[in-house]
Write a protein that holds these residues in place. Structure first.
Motif, short mmCIF file in Angstrom:
data_model
loop_
_atom_site.label_atom_id
_atom_site.label_comp_id
_atom_site.label_asym_id
_atom_site.label_seq_id
_atom_site.Cartn_x
_atom_site.Cartn_y
_atom_site.Cartn_z
N SER A 259 1.08 -0.93 0.16
CA SER A 259 -0.09 -0.20 0.21
C SER A 259 1.03 0.77 0.34
O SER A 259 2.13 1.31 0.54
CB SER A 259 -0.85 0.15 1.22
N HIS A 260 0.55 2.46 -0.53
CA HIS A 260 1.23 4.18 -0.53
C HIS A 260 0.67 4.71 0.28
O HIS A 260 -0.89 4.26 1.52
CB HIS A 260 0.64 4.30 -1.68
N PRO A 261 1.48 5.23 1.39
CA PRO A 261 0.97 5.92 2.45
C PRO A 261 -0.53 6.89 2.63
O PRO A 261 -0.67 6.85 1.35
CB PRO A 261 1.95 6.56 3.64
N GLN A 262 -1.70 6.80 3.49
CA GLN A 262 -2.70 7.87 3.21
C GLN A 262 -2.97 7.61 4.50
O GLN A 262 -2.49 7.37 5.72
CB GLN A 262 -3.67 6.87 1.97
N GLU A 263 -3.79 9.30 4.24
CA GLU A 263 -4.86 9.07 5.99
C GLU A 263 -5.57 7.86 5.87
O GLU A 263 -6.21 7.63 5.25
CB GLU A 263 -5.45 10.82 5.56
N ILE A 264 -5.75 7.30 7.12
CA ILE A 264 -6.39 6.23 7.35
C ILE A 264 -7.54 6.55 8.50
O ILE A 264 -8.62 5.96 8.96
CB ILE A 264 -5.94 5.01 7.72
N SER A 265 -7.21 7.89 9.62
CA SER A 265 -7.99 8.38 10.86
C SER A 265 -8.37 10.04 10.46
O SER A 265 -6.84 10.75 10.68
CB SER A 265 -7.50 7.69 12.08
N VAL A 286 -8.51 10.01 16.59
CA VAL A 286 -7.43 9.26 15.72
C VAL A 286 -6.21 8.46 16.30
O VAL A 286 -5.53 7.49 15.12
CB VAL A 286 -6.80 10.60 14.81
N THR A 289 -6.39 3.78 16.90
CA THR A 289 -6.30 2.50 16.30
C THR A 289 -4.09 2.85 15.33
O THR A 289 -4.15 3.63 14.61
CB THR A 289 -6.27 1.91 15.02
N GLN A 291 -0.57 3.15 14.21
CA GLN A 291 0.21 1.47 13.07
C GLN A 291 1.60 0.69 13.89
O GLN A 291 1.85 1.26 14.73
CB GLN A 291 0.50 2.14 11.75
#
Length: 300
Positions: A259-265, A286, A289, A291
């Protein structure tokens, strides 16, 4: 795969993964420029490929400088008339924990991996754009660059930078028909032989050719150099024309897409965030969870 009309440069291809990539490309018909700092290893690689019916020449130069990159491109053009594929594989290690890592340890690894990739790709792209027929950029990433790894500040930083450059180049080069992708290999090499969980299996493979068990090939995605090389040949081919800006893992029986880095929360606060507001919100928004990080230890 038929690469009989392609010319490729593979840096660091006197042995190990680089040699595996060069052999696979040559077996598919590509003409290959072998590169290494060890003249004997480079010459032996050329002889091996030639003996198998392939086409190869050697350029002995340490990557990292613009002049070295230009020499590699010139060798391809002078010997075979063009350049279609640049594979940046050359690398070194200077593993130490942060507080023991010297400036020289850091700079040496960044010079070869990060700057070496940049200069070689820049020189290759200049030639490919001049030819006007597209091209393939294939760079070597690492799980360390995707996840971090103990004792590898320099190496992880360089490999993470390489992944970021690939995503940038995918945008910049698309109009010229040049794709850029990173290979994230996991294979039996001199480097992985230092990992205690893998060492006995690699030694057995070298001694009597005993195949790796499924716990390695499937469970860890760990296999031989030959298991990895097919991905490079695919990415060098016309079949990969729609694959661009990706970090692709391969090893043993496993093929994967990172995966590429991206906002997840995300969370919002009217008027912005003070330190106290972040402290209150973090565990319930945020920060619920966080990483994970680091390469998981082999589970054998």
């Amino acid at each position: 795969m038929d690469l009989s009309d392609k010319v490729a440069v593979v840096t660091g291809s006197g042995r190990g993964l680089g040699l595996g990539y060069a052999r696979s490309l040559a077996a598919a018909g590509a003409a290959v420029v072998i590169n290494d700092v060890d003249a004997e290893a480079a010459d032996a690689a050329v002889e091996q490929i030639s003996a198998a019916g392939g086409r190869a020449v050697a350029e002995v130069v340490p990557v990292g400088t613009a002049s070295a990159a230009e020499a590699l491109v010139a060798r391809a053009v002078d010997s075979f008339g063009r350049l279609d594929v640049m594979v940046t594989n050359a690398g070194v290690l200077r593993d130490k924990v942060l507080w023991k890592m010297t400036d020289e340890d850091f700079d040496t690894v960044v010079q070869v991996h990060l700057r070496g990739t940049f200069t070689c790709v820049r020189a290759a792209v200049a030639r490919m754009r001049e030819q006007g027929e597209g091209g393939r950029i294939i760079v070597a990433g690492s799980p360390a660059g995707q996840r971090g790894n103990f004792g590898q500040t320099n190496y992880a930083a360089a490999k993470a930078g390489i992944a970021a450059m690939v995503r940038t180049w995918a945008m910049e080069l698309a109009r010229a028909g040049i794709t850029a992708n990173a290979v994230i290999p996991v294979a039996a090499t001199a480097m992985t032989k230092t990992i205690p969980a893998f060492a006995p299996h690699i030694e057995t493979l070298e001694q009597d050719g005993t195949a790796f068990p499924d716990s390695l090939r499937k469970g860890e995605g760990f296999g031989t150099v030959e298991d990895v090389a097919g991905l490079v040949t695919f990415l060098a081919s016309d079949a990969s024309a729609e694959v661009n800006g990706q970090c692709i893992g391969i090893g043993g029986d496993k093929l994967s897409l990172w995966s590429h880095p991206q906002e997840i929360s995300v969370a919002y606060a009217d008027g912005g965030w003070s330190a106290d507001a972040i402290a209150d919100a973090w565990p319930v928004t945020v920060g619920r969870t966080p990483q994970t990080f680091g390469i998981p230890a082999p589970r054998l």
